[in-house]
Design a protein around this motif. Structure first.
Motif, short mmCIF file in Angstrom:
data_model
loop_
_atom_site.label_atom_id
_atom_site.label_comp_id
_atom_site.label_asym_id
_atom_site.label_seq_id
_atom_site.Cartn_x
_atom_site.Cartn_y
_atom_site.Cartn_z
N GLN A 74 9.26 9.38 -7.33
CA GLN A 74 7.93 8.79 -7.44
C GLN A 74 8.02 7.30 -7.76
O GLN A 74 7.32 6.47 -7.17
CB GLN A 74 7.13 9.52 -8.51
CG GLN A 74 5.74 9.01 -8.75
CD GLN A 74 4.72 9.46 -7.71
OE1 GLN A 74 3.78 10.17 -8.02
NE2 GLN A 74 4.87 9.04 -6.47
N TYR A 75 8.90 6.95 -8.69
CA TYR A 75 9.09 5.54 -9.04
C TYR A 75 9.74 4.75 -7.90
O TYR A 75 9.40 3.58 -7.68
CB TYR A 75 9.94 5.42 -10.31
CG TYR A 75 9.12 5.35 -11.57
CD1 TYR A 75 8.79 4.13 -12.14
CD2 TYR A 75 8.65 6.51 -12.17
CE1 TYR A 75 8.02 4.06 -13.29
CE2 TYR A 75 7.88 6.47 -13.32
CZ TYR A 75 7.57 5.23 -13.88
OH TYR A 75 6.81 5.17 -15.01
N ASP A 76 10.68 5.38 -7.19
CA ASP A 76 11.38 4.66 -6.12
C ASP A 76 10.41 4.15 -5.07
O ASP A 76 10.55 3.02 -4.58
CB ASP A 76 12.42 5.57 -5.46
CG ASP A 76 13.70 5.67 -6.25
OD1 ASP A 76 13.91 4.83 -7.15
OD2 ASP A 76 14.50 6.59 -5.98
N THR A 77 9.42 4.95 -4.72
CA THR A 77 8.44 4.51 -3.71
C THR A 77 7.35 3.64 -4.32
O THR A 77 7.11 2.51 -3.87
CB THR A 77 7.81 5.74 -3.03
OG1 THR A 77 8.82 6.45 -2.31
CG2 THR A 77 6.72 5.30 -2.05
N ASN A 78 6.69 4.15 -5.35
CA ASN A 78 5.48 3.48 -5.85
C ASN A 78 5.75 2.21 -6.63
O ASN A 78 4.90 1.31 -6.67
CB ASN A 78 4.68 4.43 -6.75
CG ASN A 78 4.05 5.58 -5.98
OD1 ASN A 78 4.35 5.81 -4.82
ND2 ASN A 78 3.19 6.32 -6.64
N VAL A 79 6.93 2.11 -7.25
CA VAL A 79 7.24 0.94 -8.07
C VAL A 79 8.37 0.12 -7.45
O VAL A 79 8.17 -1.03 -7.06
CB VAL A 79 7.60 1.34 -9.52
CG1 VAL A 79 7.92 0.10 -10.36
CG2 VAL A 79 6.46 2.12 -10.15
N LEU A 92 3.36 11.44 -13.83
CA LEU A 92 4.26 10.64 -12.98
C LEU A 92 3.48 9.59 -12.20
O LEU A 92 3.81 8.40 -12.23
CB LEU A 92 5.03 11.55 -12.01
CG LEU A 92 5.90 12.65 -12.61
CD1 LEU A 92 6.77 13.27 -11.51
CD2 LEU A 92 6.77 12.15 -13.74
N TYR A 93 2.45 10.02 -11.48
CA TYR A 93 1.71 9.10 -10.63
C TYR A 93 1.07 7.98 -11.43
O TYR A 93 1.21 6.79 -11.10
CB TYR A 93 0.65 9.87 -9.84
CG TYR A 93 -0.21 8.99 -8.97
CD1 TYR A 93 0.32 8.40 -7.83
CD2 TYR A 93 -1.55 8.77 -9.28
CE1 TYR A 93 -0.47 7.58 -7.03
CE2 TYR A 93 -2.34 7.96 -8.48
CZ TYR A 93 -1.79 7.37 -7.35
OH TYR A 93 -2.58 6.57 -6.56
N CYS A 94 0.36 8.33 -12.49
CA CYS A 94 -0.32 7.30 -13.29
C CYS A 94 0.70 6.37 -13.93
O CYS A 94 0.45 5.16 -14.04
CB CYS A 94 -1.20 7.94 -14.36
SG CYS A 94 -2.65 8.79 -13.70
N ALA A 95 1.84 6.90 -14.35
CA ALA A 95 2.86 6.04 -14.94
C ALA A 95 3.31 4.97 -13.96
O ALA A 95 3.50 3.81 -14.32
CB ALA A 95 4.05 6.87 -15.42
N ASN A 105 0.81 -1.21 0.00
CA ASN A 105 0.00 0.00 0.00
C ASN A 105 0.85 1.27 0.00
O ASN A 105 0.37 2.33 -0.42
CB ASN A 105 -0.92 -0.01 1.23
CG ASN A 105 -1.60 1.32 1.45
OD1 ASN A 105 -2.50 1.71 0.72
ND2 ASN A 105 -1.14 2.07 2.46
N ALA A 106 2.09 1.21 0.44
CA ALA A 106 2.91 2.41 0.58
C ALA A 106 3.04 3.14 -0.75
O ALA A 106 3.30 2.52 -1.78
CB ALA A 106 4.29 2.04 1.11
N GLY A 107 2.84 4.44 -0.72
CA GLY A 107 2.97 5.22 -1.94
C GLY A 107 2.46 6.63 -1.71
O GLY A 107 1.88 6.95 -0.67
N TYR A 108 2.66 7.48 -2.69
CA TYR A 108 2.16 8.85 -2.65
C TYR A 108 1.97 9.33 -4.08
O TYR A 108 2.35 8.64 -5.04
CB TYR A 108 3.13 9.78 -1.90
CG TYR A 108 4.42 10.06 -2.65
CD1 TYR A 108 4.55 11.19 -3.45
CD2 TYR A 108 5.50 9.19 -2.57
CE1 TYR A 108 5.73 11.45 -4.15
CE2 TYR A 108 6.67 9.44 -3.25
CZ TYR A 108 6.79 10.58 -4.04
OH TYR A 108 7.95 10.82 -4.74
N GLY A 109 1.36 10.50 -4.23
CA GLY A 109 1.11 11.02 -5.56
C GLY A 109 1.85 12.31 -5.82
O GLY A 109 1.74 13.26 -5.03
N ASN A 110 2.62 12.35 -6.90
CA ASN A 110 3.13 13.62 -7.42
C ASN A 110 2.20 13.99 -8.57
O ASN A 110 2.19 13.32 -9.61
CB ASN A 110 4.57 13.50 -7.91
CG ASN A 110 5.15 14.86 -8.30
OD1 ASN A 110 4.50 15.66 -8.95
ND2 ASN A 110 6.39 15.11 -7.90
#
Length: 293
Positions: free
Chosen positions: A103-108, A147-150, A83-88
C-alpha cells in the motif's frame, strides 16, 4: 498558452477524467498507467495531443524514463497529477506486513518517485503545478482505513512540506481531497482487503465490506466534474494548498476541523504546562513563525 499535463493512473477513474478535461481545454497530456493498452483504449492511439506511457510508479527508473519520454515529445511539463493509487480497506490486524508495504509502495513511495523525477523539470522552468490526489482519508481515519488513511496522511504531510520548499521556484502544490466519487475505487478490480481472518473482527469486517460494496458505483461525486475543476485550478494564479472535492468532503473535513479545535481548547491548559520555564518566549516566536519541531 496550452499546458502539458503528466497524469499517473490515467487509464480509468479520476485520472482518466482529469486527462480528458485537460484535452477538452486544448491542452496536451501524457497519460500513464501500468498497462499501455488500457491507456490507448481510453484515449485512442498517440497523437500530437496525447502520449500514452507504461508506468509502474513503484519503479523509480520507470518514472524517470516516462518523464524523459514526455520531454522528448512535448519539451516541457507544466502540470503533474499524482493520481495513481488504490485502497486496502482491511482492518489492521487482518492485514499483513506485505500488504501494508505494498500500500505504501504505490500510494506514497510511488508518488515520491514521480515527483522526484518531475521536480527538476519544473525547477528549470521556474514554473509548474503539482496536484497530489489525497482523500478525505488523508485528514480523517476510520475503521478499515488503517493502511489507506495512513498513506494519505503521509501524502498530506509530504505535500504541505514540499509546497514550502519549491514555492520560490514558481511551483505551486495543491492537495486534492476527494470525498466519495463514482469510480472503480471500490470495485473488486481495485480495492483490496486484509488476507487474514480473525474471529473477534468477523462481524465488523463483514459489516465494513458490505458497506463498501453498497457504495460501489453509487457514490455522489462526478469524476468528470472534478477533472474540469482541476483544469480551472491549474489556471489560477493563487491555487489553494488543499482542495476539498465534493459536498461530502466539505462536510467531513469541516467536522474534523471543528473536532480538532474543540479538543485543543479542552486540553489547552494542560498542554501548555509542558513548556520549559525558560522557553515560553521562544515557543511563542516559533508559533508565530509557523515552524515546527
Amino acid at each position: 498558452m496550452s499546458k502539458i499535463w503528466f497524469v499517473t493512473g490515467a487509464a480509468r477513474g479520476l485520472g482518466a477524467e482529469i486527462a480528458k478535461a485537460a484535452l477538452a481545454a486544448g491542452d496536451r497530456v501524457v497519460v500513464t498507467g501500468r498497462r499501455r493498452e488500457a491507456l490507448q483504449a481510453a484515449f485512442s492511439p498517440d497523437s500530437d495531443k496525447v502520449l500514452s506511457l507504461s508506468l509502474d510508479v513503484t519503479r523509480e527508473a520507470e518514472a524517470e524514463g516516462a518523464v524523459e519520454a514526455a520531454l522528448a515529445r512535448f519539451g516541457r511539463i507544466d502540470v503533474l497529477v499524482n493520481n495513481a493509487g488504490y485502497g486496502n480497506l482491511g482492518l489492521f490486524e487482518e492485514t499483513t506486513d506485505a500488504e501494508a508495504r505494498a500500500q505504501y509502495d504505490t500510494n506514497v513511495f510511488g508518488l515520491y518517485n514521480v515527483t522526484r523525477a518531475v521536480l527538476p523539470v519544473l525547477r528549470r522552468q521556474r514554473a509548474g503545478r503539482i496536484f497530489n490526489v489525497s482523500s478525505v482519508g488523508g485528514l480523517l481515519g476510520g475503521e478499515g482505513g488503517s493502511l489507506y488513511c495512513a498513506t494519505k496522511f503521509a501524502v498530506e504531510g509530504f505535500s504541505e512540506s514540499i509546497a514550502k520548499e519549491v514555492a520560490a521556484f514558481g511551483i505551486r502544490v495543491t492537495i486534492v481531497e476527494p470525498g466519495f466519487f463514482r469510480t472503480d475505487f471500490l470495485d473488486d478490480s481495485s480495492v483490496r482487503y486484509g488476507s487474514r481472518q480473525i474471529e473477534d473482527y468477523a462481524e465488523l469486517s463483514s459489516q465494513m465490506k458490505a458497506f463498501w460494496d453498497g457504495r460501489n458505483h453509487a457514490q455522489a461525486g462526478d469524476p468528470a466534474k472534478l477533472g474540469r475543476v482541476l483544469v480551472d485550478l491549474a489556471d489560477r494564479a493563487d491555487p489553494p494548498l488543499r482542495f476539498a472535492a465534493g459536498s461530502d468532503a466539505v462536510a467531513m473535513i469541516g467536522g474534523k476541523i471543528a473536532a480538532l479545535q474543540a479538543e485543543l481548547d479542552a486540553w489547552r491548559d494542560l498542554s501548555v504546562t509542558t513548556d520549559g520555564d525558560d522557553v515560553a518566549a521562544q515557543a511563542q516566536a516559533q508559533a508565530k513563525a509557523g515552524t515546527w519541531g
